[in-house]
Design an enzyme around this catalytic site. Sequence first.
Site, PDB file in Angstrom:
ATOM      1  CE  LYS A  22      -9.916 -55.644 -24.975  1.00 41.83           C
ATOM      2  NZ  LYS A  22     -10.772 -56.345 -26.206  1.00 41.83           N
ATOM      3  CE  LYS A  59      -6.481 -56.908 -29.372  1.00 40.35           C
ATOM      4  NZ  LYS A  59      -7.493 -57.864 -29.478  1.00 40.35           N
TER       5      LYS A  59
END
Length: 131
Positions: free
Chosen positions: A44, A46
Amino acid sequence: MKKVITYGTFDLLHWGHINLLKRAKDLGDYLIVAISSDEFNALKQKEAYHSFENRKMILEAIRYVDEVIPENTWEQKVEDVQKYDIDIFVMGDDWRGKFDFLKEYCEVVYLPRTAGISTTKIKTELLEANQ
């Protein structure tokens, strides 16, 4: 027994997370929290401050949480709902509508976010304080 599930990274735990977990648990008898694995976070793009294992340990210490499982893919939600016999899927209302496809399998509830706090806000303020 009514089972509830929610998903998230749960990094830099704060009172907004606790509010969400308490309100989710109030909807049923057993709360499962699926937290993003380190590998899934990388997919992601992230970055979490705490590792999966540390975030899992922190969540397991919270009285509202009955079980913590890894989230490894976006697609696993239907499988988790079926595997764990989930009655209610809970997410913050910033995701409203994104998981309505799960209504075929369980009730879907979007809870209001706690005003004034977020992990992003904490990270931003920490960066600003260090400049």
